[in-house]
Enzyme design. Sequence first.
Site, PDB file in Angstrom:
ATOM      1  N   LYS A  28      -8.751   7.094  10.703  1.00  0.00           N
ATOM      2  CA  LYS A  28      -8.314   8.345  11.473  1.00  0.00           C
ATOM      3  C   LYS A  28      -7.312   7.685  12.807  1.00  0.00           C
ATOM      4  CE  LYS A  28     -11.245  11.285  10.670  1.00  0.00           C
ATOM      5  NZ  LYS A  28     -12.584  12.422  11.197  1.00  0.00           N
ATOM      6  N   GLN A  72     -16.109  13.446  17.055  1.00  0.00           N
ATOM      7  CA  GLN A  72     -16.427  13.107  15.492  1.00  0.00           C
ATOM      8  C   GLN A  72     -18.178  13.494  15.181  1.00  0.00           C
ATOM      9  OE1 GLN A  72     -14.653  11.881  12.790  1.00  0.00           O
ATOM     10  NE2 GLN A  72     -15.974  11.315  11.237  1.00  0.00           N
ATOM     11  N   ASP A  95     -10.090  19.821  13.360  1.00  0.00           N
ATOM     12  CA  ASP A  95     -11.252  20.507  12.416  1.00  0.00           C
ATOM     13  C   ASP A  95     -11.169  21.991  11.909  1.00  0.00           C
ATOM     14  OD1 ASP A  95     -12.250  17.103  11.769  1.00  0.00           O
ATOM     15  OD2 ASP A  95     -13.460  17.705  13.830  1.00  0.00           O
TER      16      ASP A  95
HETATM   17  N1  L34 Z   1     -15.383  16.001  13.508  1.00  0.00           N
HETATM   18  N2  L34 Z   1     -16.244  15.201  12.346  1.00  0.00           N
HETATM   19  C1  L34 Z   1     -15.349  15.726  12.153  1.00  0.00           C
HETATM   20  N3  L34 Z   1     -14.418  15.915  10.860  1.00  0.00           N
HETATM   21  C2  L34 Z   1     -13.840  15.279  10.419  1.00  0.00           C
HETATM   22  O1  L34 Z   1     -13.087  15.558   9.032  1.00  0.00           O
HETATM   23  C3  L34 Z   1     -15.282  14.820   9.769  1.00  0.00           C
HETATM   24  N4  L34 Z   1     -15.237  13.804   8.435  1.00  0.00           N
HETATM   25  C4  L34 Z   1     -17.117  13.896   7.552  1.00  0.00           C
HETATM   26  C5  L34 Z   1     -18.029  13.603   8.558  1.00  0.00           C
HETATM   27  N5  L34 Z   1     -17.651  13.504  10.043  1.00  0.00           N
HETATM   28  C6  L34 Z   1     -16.474  14.260  10.821  1.00  0.00           C
HETATM   29  C7  L34 Z   1     -14.663  12.707   8.211  1.00  0.00           C
HETATM   30  O2  L34 Z   1     -13.580  12.939   8.359  1.00  0.00           O
HETATM   31  C8  L34 Z   1     -16.743  12.751   6.849  1.00  0.00           C
HETATM   32  N6  L34 Z   1     -15.755  12.366   7.009  1.00  0.00           N
HETATM   33  C9  L34 Z   1     -14.696  11.368   6.205  1.00  0.00           C
HETATM   34  C10 L34 Z   1     -13.643  10.572   6.672  1.00  0.00           C
HETATM   35  C11 L34 Z   1     -12.547   9.656   5.991  1.00  0.00           C
HETATM   36  C12 L34 Z   1     -13.305   8.974   4.678  1.00  0.00           C
HETATM   37  C13 L34 Z   1     -14.425   8.873   4.994  1.00  0.00           C
HETATM   38  C14 L34 Z   1     -14.830  10.430   5.257  1.00  0.00           C
HETATM   39  C15 L34 Z   1     -12.913   7.514   4.266  1.00  0.00           C
HETATM   40  O3  L34 Z   1     -11.294   7.716   4.647  1.00  0.00           O
HETATM   41  N7  L34 Z   1     -13.520   6.913   3.574  1.00  0.00           N
HETATM   42  C16 L34 Z   1     -12.669   6.565   2.186  1.00  0.00           C
HETATM   43  C17 L34 Z   1     -13.701   5.110   2.350  1.00  0.00           C
HETATM   44  C18 L34 Z   1     -14.395   5.043   4.220  1.00  0.00           C
HETATM   45  C19 L34 Z   1     -15.657   3.600   3.863  1.00  0.00           C
HETATM   46  O4  L34 Z   1     -14.810   2.413   3.508  1.00  0.00           O
HETATM   47  O5  L34 Z   1     -16.389   3.724   4.420  1.00  0.00           O
HETATM   48  C20 L34 Z   1     -12.988   6.659   1.052  1.00  0.00           C
HETATM   49  O6  L34 Z   1     -11.994   5.606   0.354  1.00  0.00           O
HETATM   50  O7  L34 Z   1     -13.369   7.275   0.651  1.00  0.00           O
END
Ligand code: L34
Length: 256
Positions: A28, A72, A95
């Site tokens: 982020k 988070q 959020d």
């Molecule tokens: N306050 N907490 C708050 N806001 C959120 O919007 C989140 N969330 C969830 C968990 N807690 C939170 C997220 O941001 C889940 N989440 C989230 C966001 C982005 C990614 C995964 C979860 C992401 O970028 N995933 C990548 C892979 C990352 C890796 O390699 O581990 C993807 O390509 O899916």
Amino acid sequence: MTEEGNRPGLAVIIVGTDPASQVYVRNKCKDCEEIGVYSEEYALPAETSQDELCSLIDRLNDDSKISGILVQLPLPKHLDEKAVINKINPTKDVDAFHPSNVGKIMIGDYDFLPCTPAGVMELIAKSGTQVEGKKCVVVGRSNIVGKPQAMLLLHKNGTVTICHSRTKDLAQECREADILVAAVGKAKLITGDMVKPGATVIDVGMNRDENGKLCGDVDFESVKNVAGAITPVPGGVGPMTRAILMKNTVHAAEIN
Ligand code: L34
């Protein structure tokens, strides 16, 4: 906006050392850098007290450099998540987790949409799938994804079913879906035999499989041949969630 003296700024707070959360938060902050948004990252120790966390939020609420505040989740167990979210100034709540923003979404009159459900809507739209009149099934009923997801699909005139752990025949409910959104957190729960041919399948899951590999709630290999459109994990909903966060942060700078 930066030239006009209204550079958007995002404060991201992470408590503890959960490795997955650390990756998401780092991503982020990288996104902010990439698009010219000012960012501050607060990596607080797991022992941080409720009072300490709340005073930090108070300070950020009053800080004009900060247009958006994100705590988070999940937080360590000794912290009261609801009370923390309630502390965030709703106009900085990028959020859209604050009860006042949740209420506004319910009546369709909102400043922010929650990042993941809004990202899912964007993916559905870009796939060329119309929501109006379609059978939409959301698997999962969390406050963060399932519930608001159902509401956003409803706003687009979908006919929405929410499934959960007590649903009698999940496979049958899923097979009726033109649009299927999986957001339960169970690796490969949705298999090819549970999907209507041609359906649009959106995978919100972020799990580890038996080999420790990142995978979604959808068994991609068996569903990809049945679905008309499908999102992968990684590289699907996750990056889209982050894109919406950036959009919300820019909007927060406009309204603060
Ligand atoms: N306050 N907490 C708050 N806001 C959120 O919007 C989140 N969330 C969830 C968990 N807690 C939170 C997220 O941001 C889940 N989440 C989230 C966001 C982005 C990614 C995964 C979860 C992401 O970028 N995933 C990548 C892979 C990352 C890796 O390699 O581990 C993807 O390509 O899916």
